[in-house]
Scaffold this motif. Structure first.
Motif, PDB file in Angstrom:
ATOM      1  N   VAL A 291      -5.739  -6.385  12.371  1.00 12.10           N
ATOM      2  CA  VAL A 291      -5.659  -5.514  11.190  1.00 12.10           C
ATOM      3  C   VAL A 291      -4.243  -5.524  10.623  1.00 12.10           C
ATOM      4  N   LYS A 292      -3.267  -5.431  11.500  1.00 13.81           N
ATOM      5  CA  LYS A 292      -1.881  -5.412  11.039  1.00 13.81           C
ATOM      6  C   LYS A 292      -1.492  -6.716  10.346  1.00 13.81           C
ATOM      7  N   LEU A 293      -1.969  -7.834  10.882  1.00 19.84           N
ATOM      8  CA  LEU A 293      -1.616  -9.134  10.309  1.00 19.84           C
ATOM      9  C   LEU A 293      -2.417  -9.464   9.060  1.00 19.84           C
ATOM     10  N   ALA A 294      -3.558  -8.814   8.880  1.00 21.67           N
ATOM     11  CA  ALA A 294      -4.408  -9.111   7.730  1.00 21.67           C
ATOM     12  C   ALA A 294      -3.916  -8.450   6.447  1.00 21.67           C
ATOM     13  N   LEU A 295      -3.051  -7.460   6.570  1.00 21.86           N
ATOM     14  CA  LEU A 295      -2.601  -6.720   5.396  1.00 21.86           C
ATOM     15  C   LEU A 295      -1.457  -7.428   4.685  1.00 21.86           C
ATOM     16  N   ASP A 296      -1.549  -7.435   3.370  1.00 14.97           N
ATOM     17  CA  ASP A 296      -0.447  -7.899   2.524  1.00 14.97           C
ATOM     18  C   ASP A 296       0.336  -6.649   2.137  1.00 14.97           C
ATOM     19  N   ARG A 297       1.378  -6.366   2.870  1.00 19.89           N
ATOM     20  CA  ARG A 297       2.079  -5.091   2.734  1.00 19.89           C
ATOM     21  C   ARG A 297       2.804  -4.954   1.391  1.00 19.89           C
ATOM     22  N   GLN A 298       3.392  -6.026   0.929  1.00 18.68           N
ATOM     23  CA  GLN A 298       4.055  -5.943  -0.366  1.00 18.68           C
ATOM     24  C   GLN A 298       3.034  -5.710  -1.481  1.00 18.68           C
ATOM     25  N   ALA A 299       1.872  -6.340  -1.360  1.00 20.37           N
ATOM     26  CA  ALA A 299       0.830  -6.117  -2.363  1.00 20.37           C
ATOM     27  C   ALA A 299       0.345  -4.671  -2.334  1.00 20.37           C
ATOM     28  N   LEU A 300       0.261  -4.079  -1.143  1.00 15.10           N
ATOM     29  CA  LEU A 300      -0.116  -2.668  -1.040  1.00 15.10           C
ATOM     30  C   LEU A 300       0.911  -1.778  -1.741  1.00 15.10           C
ATOM     31  N   VAL A 301       2.195  -2.041  -1.500  1.00 17.00           N
ATOM     32  CA  VAL A 301       3.244  -1.271  -2.177  1.00 17.00           C
ATOM     33  C   VAL A 301       3.137  -1.443  -3.686  1.00 17.00           C
ATOM     34  N   ASP A 302       2.883  -2.682  -4.130  1.00 11.99           N
ATOM     35  CA  ASP A 302       2.806  -2.957  -5.562  1.00 11.99           C
ATOM     36  C   ASP A 302       1.585  -2.300  -6.204  1.00 11.99           C
ATOM     37  N   GLN A 303       0.455  -2.309  -5.493  1.00  5.60           N
ATOM     38  CA  GLN A 303      -0.780  -1.796  -6.093  1.00  5.60           C
ATOM     39  C   GLN A 303      -0.950  -0.286  -5.913  1.00  5.60           C
ATOM     40  N   VAL A 304      -0.599   0.231  -4.740  1.00  4.40           N
ATOM     41  CA  VAL A 304      -0.758   1.665  -4.501  1.00  4.40           C
ATOM     42  C   VAL A 304       0.364   2.455  -5.170  1.00  4.40           C
ATOM     43  N   TYR A 305       1.585   1.954  -5.056  1.00  2.96           N
ATOM     44  CA  TYR A 305       2.738   2.680  -5.576  1.00  2.96           C
ATOM     45  C   TYR A 305       3.356   2.029  -6.810  1.00  2.96           C
ATOM     46  N   LEU A 306       2.750   0.936  -7.304  1.00  2.00           N
ATOM     47  CA  LEU A 306       3.271   0.220  -8.477  1.00  2.00           C
ATOM     48  C   LEU A 306       4.737  -0.166  -8.288  1.00  2.00           C
ATOM     49  N   GLY A 307       5.085  -0.494  -7.050  1.00  2.00           N
ATOM     50  CA  GLY A 307       6.444  -0.907  -6.747  1.00  2.00           C
ATOM     51  C   GLY A 307       7.391   0.223  -6.421  1.00  2.00           C
ATOM     52  N   TYR A 308       6.948   1.470  -6.574  1.00  5.00           N
ATOM     53  CA  TYR A 308       7.790   2.617  -6.228  1.00  5.00           C
ATOM     54  C   TYR A 308       7.696   2.873  -4.730  1.00  5.00           C
ATOM     55  N   GLY A 309       8.290   1.993  -3.942  1.00  5.43           N
ATOM     56  CA  GLY A 309       8.223   2.149  -2.501  1.00  5.43           C
ATOM     57  C   GLY A 309       8.796   0.939  -1.800  1.00  5.43           C
ATOM     58  N   VAL A 310       8.692   0.922  -0.471  1.00  6.21           N
ATOM     59  CA  VAL A 310       9.195  -0.177   0.341  1.00  6.21           C
ATOM     60  C   VAL A 310       8.154  -0.532   1.399  1.00  6.21           C
ATOM     61  N   VAL A 311       8.196  -1.766   1.854  1.00  6.20           N
ATOM     62  CA  VAL A 311       7.288  -2.237   2.895  1.00  6.20           C
ATOM     63  C   VAL A 311       7.630  -1.575   4.226  1.00  6.20           C
ATOM     64  N   GLY A 312       6.596  -1.252   4.995  1.00  9.97           N
ATOM     65  CA  GLY A 312       6.782  -0.689   6.326  1.00  9.97           C
ATOM     66  C   GLY A 312       6.371  -1.679   7.394  1.00  9.97           C
ATOM     67  N   ASN A 313       6.959  -1.540   8.576  1.00  7.15           N
ATOM     68  CA  ASN A 313       6.685  -2.450   9.689  1.00  7.15           C
ATOM     69  C   ASN A 313       6.207  -1.683  10.918  1.00  7.15           C
ATOM     70  N   ASP A 314       5.347  -0.700  10.671  1.00  7.01           N
ATOM     71  CA  ASP A 314       4.644   0.081  11.696  1.00  7.01           C
ATOM     72  C   ASP A 314       5.516   1.077  12.439  1.00  7.01           C
ATOM     73  N   MET A 315       6.749   1.284  11.996  1.00  9.56           N
ATOM     74  CA  MET A 315       7.549   2.418  12.454  1.00  9.56           C
ATOM     75  C   MET A 315       7.130   3.621  11.617  1.00  9.56           C
ATOM     76  N   ILE A 316       6.796   4.746  12.236  1.00 10.82           N
ATOM     77  CA  ILE A 316       6.209   5.849  11.481  1.00 10.82           C
ATOM     78  C   ILE A 316       7.219   6.637  10.650  1.00 10.82           C
ATOM     79  N   LYS A 317       8.497   6.325  10.776  1.00 15.38           N
ATOM     80  CA  LYS A 317       9.520   6.906   9.920  1.00 15.38           C
ATOM     81  C   LYS A 317      10.350   5.781   9.311  1.00 15.38           C
TER      82      LYS A 317
END
Length: 503
Positions: A291-317
């Motif tokens: 599941v972790k490897l299947a996600l395009d994290r930058q695309a999620l940031v771009d689509q969910v937040y329209l770029g108003y955000g940063v990619v996360g690497n599974d650290m909860i903070k």
């Protein structure tokens, strides 16, 4: 002073967090077409229509948090840089193993009815929080109210059930102080920067308190207005219905009309995917990694937040001192994800339901975009949306695949709420005795460097072994009229005593 001390250990004030926003609402001129001295603040009522009156109960609604922060003081608060600073508690001193803390209270704080705030009021308020722990997400953490005691009128000793070197973080999160023996909150009596004038399910009007111990709020009145949808909230600024629209969806910032200002609070929220490690198919480490490897994290940031955000690497903070600086990036690898699924016994993928809600704007888009991405490796996701007032009790921590939400709580507080509780109530069902022991060691370590070294390793373990898929962090986005200033630079706590209105 150490980095953690600068950032965390000197207090979070309810009024301070709200005041950062209100300082932007001073007085208006007679010909400006807007009310003089009134700050109109809009937010989405995301957890049902009924306003929550009890400050110690369930508060999953920005409007409720804001109102309570205006009316009630907390023991500690945050300054404009996010450092914890004194509020009702002027100072706090731990013993050697951080299990007994002496709190010195202000002697100039009074409630809106004129009575002084005393240690009896504080201990009573902590007791109510403890009694309502199941409703409030255990905001009180490890505080043992029964063992705590009053020293004198303005001093008390707070005892924790286990060492807690970061107790000030708890004191700065929702420790609303009410008068001793209060049971009815319809007409609230608090010691905060504002007093309640009137309210209904659509909002509340609050007047500046003339007896508050802090710096005089810049505005005479705050009108908190709750909106049923993010779209209606966003348009309320351009139509001059409100001065501030808090925590709007990024699309609103993209389409903001001329004359509407956009205020960004970097990486202020996290909407992770939560996989229960005690339930199939996510009891398989290979499936979780897939599941972790299947996600395009930058695309999620771009689509969910329209770029108003940063990619996360599974650290909860994201930007806490406890987060290690050398966190490796999680790169998308569809081929490896498919291989891991086959290794786990799912060569053709599997069907699963992802549960979400609209309690916070990013939660539904996160589920929708993640479902599309996971389909590329054969994980067929059916998104089920729940009403906000039902989601947190009926789906969250109950179903094997859900969407979570983190905002202002510290790493230590989040661990206590989502990991150290029994596995049945843990967000992902992940439990590990060694992790628990190391966390306890960190919380008993009063040397900051040594404590942070332990916490760094705990971040890594949660990311590698647990069920938290932290794909990114979204910026907080506010819209406001040009005459407003003093909005918070970080996080999600608005201190309306600091906001000002220009003429």
């Amino acid at each position: 002073m150490t980095n953690l001390n600068r950032r965390r250990l000197f207090g979070l004030s309810t009024a301070a967090a709200l005041g950062a926003l209100v300082s932007a609402c001073g007085t208006g001129s007679a010909d400006s077409g807007r009310p003089q001295g009134i700050l109109r603040f809009g937010s989405v009522a995301g957890a049902g229509s009924a306003a929550a009156l009890d400050p110690h109960g369930s508060l999953f609604n920005e409007s409720d948090w804001l109102r309570h922060t205006c009316v009630y003081d907390m023991l500690a608060t945050t300054d404009e840089q996010g450092n914890i600073v004194p509020a009702l508690a002027r100072a706090w001193t731990p013993d050697e193993d951080a299990t007994r803390w002496t709190l010195d209270l202000r002697d100039d704080a009074v409630f809106s009815d004129g009575k002084p705030v005393t240690a009896d009021d504080v201990l009573f308020s902590l007791g109510r929080m403890s009694e309502l722990a199941a409703e409030n997400g255990n905001r009180l953490g490890l505080v043992d109210v029964e063992a705590s005691e009053i020293v004198d009128e303005h001093t008390l000793t707070i005892v924790t059930s286990a060492p807690d070197a970061e107790l000030p973080l708890t004191l700065a999160f929702g420790t609303f102080v009410v008068p001793e023996a209060t049971t009815d909150f319809a007409q609230p009596v608090g010691s905060g920067p504002f007093t309640l004038a009137e309210m209904d399910d659509q909002g509340a009007n609050l007047d500046r308190s003339e007896t508050w111990w802090g710096e005089k709020p810049a505005v005479a009145r705050v009108e908190i207005r709750a909106f049923s949808s993010p779209q209606a909230l966003a348009s309320a600024v351009s139509s001059a219905e409100v001065d501030v629209a808090a925590s709007v969806m990024p699309a609103a910032a993209e389409s903001a009309e001329e004359g509407t200002a956009v205020h960004v609070r970097p990486a202020s929220e996290c909407v992770p995917l939560l996989l229960r490690v005690d339930t199939a198919p996510f009891d398989s480490p290979q499936v979780r990694q897939a599941v972790k490897l299947a996600l395009d994290r930058q695309a999620l940031v771009d689509q969910v937040y329209l770029g108003y955000g940063v990619v996360g690497n599974d650290m909860i903070k994201y930007d806490e001192p406890s987060v290690p600086e050398d966190v490796p990036a999680v790169e998308r690898d569809l081929e490896k994800a498919r291989s891991l699924l086959e290794e786990a016994g799912y060569p053709d993928g599997f069907d699963v339901v992802l549960h979400t809600t609209t309690a916070y704007p990013a939660m539904l888009p996160t589920a929708t975009v993640a479902a599309e991405q996971l389909a590329e490796v054969g994980i067929r996701v059916d998104v089920e949306q729940h009403a906000p007032e039902q989601y947190w009790s009926q789906a969250y921590t109950v179903e094997p695949f859900t969407v979570g939400y983190y905002a202002d709580t510290s790493f230590a507080t989040t661990v206590r709420q989502t990991v150290l509780s029994s596995a049945a109530f843990s967000e992902t069902g992940w439990k590990d005795e060694e992790f628990d022991a190391d966390f306890a060691a960190a919380m008993s370590e009063t040397d900051e460097e040594a404590r942070l070294e332990i916490l760094h390793q705990l971040h890594y373990r949660m990311a590698e072994e647990g069920g938290w898929v932290v794909w990114g962090f979204g910026d907080g986005v506010d819209l406001h009229a040009g005459h407003v200033s003093g909005l918070p630079a970080h996080g999600n706590r608005y201190d309306l005593s600091r906001v000002t209105l220009e003429q």
